[in-house]
Design a protein around this motif. Structure first.
Motif, short mmCIF file in Angstrom:
data_model
loop_
_atom_site.label_atom_id
_atom_site.label_comp_id
_atom_site.label_asym_id
_atom_site.label_seq_id
_atom_site.Cartn_x
_atom_site.Cartn_y
_atom_site.Cartn_z
N THR A 12 0.83 -1.21 0.00
CA THR A 12 0.00 0.00 0.00
C THR A 12 0.86 1.25 0.00
OG1 THR A 12 -1.82 -1.12 1.13
CG2 THR A 12 -1.74 1.29 1.28
N ALA B 33 -2.57 6.21 4.57
CA ALA B 33 -2.40 5.01 3.75
C ALA B 33 -2.25 3.78 4.62
CB ALA B 33 -1.19 5.17 2.83
N THR C 212 1.36 4.55 -2.82
CA THR C 212 0.81 5.82 -2.34
C THR C 212 1.55 6.99 -2.99
OG1 THR C 212 0.17 4.86 -0.22
CG2 THR C 212 0.45 7.24 -0.28
N VAL D 49 -5.00 -0.09 5.53
CA VAL D 49 -4.65 -1.51 5.39
C VAL D 49 -5.49 -2.34 6.37
CG1 VAL D 49 -2.81 -3.22 5.60
CG2 VAL D 49 -2.32 -0.96 4.64
#
Length: 363
Positions: A12, A65, A16, A69
């Motif tokens: 992730t 970000a 980003t 998750v």
């Protein structure tokens, strides 16, 4: 062995987008460590290229970000500033050799938004056109070259101070548009009293020292008239196109025609005319042409180009500009918004097919 949460966290973060350089974090080397611990705690080590608000924005982006998750319940960011050597290496990797945006080898379509006189709403047109182009999915930059009447940062809501990484100036961003202006480099309220050579140097820095990252469109909000800035643009970006802005008033269109003649003298193509403040719609639903009519059409005919748009007067556009809200935010769905969206679409169609290496020949 890396657990699945840590793998998801790393993946992730890698994709980003950095709010400073607008690149994926994986390309930039900011994240030196990212792992998850017991009970869903994420611990992330971050190198910040710059301190202050840009650095804070990066931390907020990384934190958001990480929190997205699945299974991550808390986020701990441990950060430190990059060294001078690390910043130099960063910019060498993402930028390489400095070269003027829109110059030889550049694919950026540069449009000088010009008028013969002040007060026709040229900066408002530049701001809202840039946001409309960004709304179509294009990467857009704006240079506020109106050094005596700079207003783009306020209209766009991009106020503050640009970051500097190594020797590259990072433009501010708002509404998907990158912007640089002399407004960022002079004390608040101070008049700019510069002669030609200083103006020339400032414009050169805006084109060369700013990290534009090769936008698809670069709009230059020109000062009124045909003075030093117009000459410098023709030298730095000879392939730039010119978009003329006028009002319906015949006097304004006659003055704007001088900007067209200036473009012709320096071999820059005029791509069209925008008529601003064409009318306003009263409470009775009727159009009132308080500045007359026909000025834009007359200028387009005299110049041999199309009248690309007529922009109505809208109180929300004026008040929005004072707040830093383009008309798309201040009056969504309005007649003015549709006019700017149509103008952006028509400008996209005027993009020339650029040969990136004109020195190469076949045969």
């Amino acid at each position: 062995m890396t657990d699945s949460k840590t793998e998801a966290l790393s993946s992730t973060l890698a994709s980003t987008i950095d709010p400073i350089l607008q690149r994926p974090l994986a390309e930039l080397g900011y994240i030196t460590s990212a792992r998850t611990k017991r009970l869903g705690a994420a611990v992330i080590d971050v190198l910040l290229p710059v301190p202050g608000p840009p650095g804070h924005a990066l931390i907020e982006t990384v934190t958001a970000a990480a929190r997205s998750v699945p299974g991550v319940r808390s986020v701990q960011i441990r950060h430190e500033l990059m060294t001078d050597e690390q910043r130099e290496d960063l910019m060498n990797r993402v930028r390489g050799e400095k070269r003027p945006v829109g110059g030889p080898g550049s694919s950026t379509y540069v449009i000088a938004v010009s008028s013969g006189k002040g007060g026709v709403g040229k900066s408002s047109v530049t701001t809202n056109l840039a946001v409309s182009l960004a709304g179509l999915g294009h990467r857009v930059g704006v240079i506020d070259a109106d050094v005596w009447g700079y207003s783009i940062p306020k209209m766009l809501g991009a106020e503050g101070a640009p970051a500097v990484i190594a020797d590259s100036i990072i433009p501010l961003r708002a509404h998907g548009v990158s912007v640089i202006s002399i407004d960022y480099f002079v004390p608040d309220g101070q008049a700019v009293v510069w002669r030609g050579p200083m103006l020339h140097k400032a414009l050169e820095q805006f084109l060369t020292d700013v990290f534009w990252d090769e936008p698809e469109f670069l709009l230059i909000d020109m000062p009124p008239g045909t003075g030093d800035i117009a000459i410098s643009i023709s030298q730095f970006v000879p392939r730039a196109r010119v978009l003329l802005v006028t009002t319906p008033q015949p006097t304004a269109s006659r003055v704007a025609s001088r900007a067209a003649r200036m473009a012709d003298r320096v071999d820059q193509k005029v791509i069209g005319v925008v008529e601003n403040m064409s009318w306003f719609v009263g409470d009775d639903g009727k159009h009132y042409e308080i500045f007359g009519s026909g000025g834009g059409a007359d200028l387009a005919e005299a110049t041999g180009v199309d009248l690309l748009a007529q922009i109505p007067i809208l109180e929300a556009m004026r008040s929005g500009a004072d707040r830093g809200d383009p008309v798309m935010v201040a009056a969504p769905g309005s007649e003015a918004v549709h006019a700017f969206e149509d103008l952006a679409a028509r400008l996209v169609e005027t993009r020339p097919r650029i040969r990136m290496h004109p020195e190469l020949r076949i045969g």
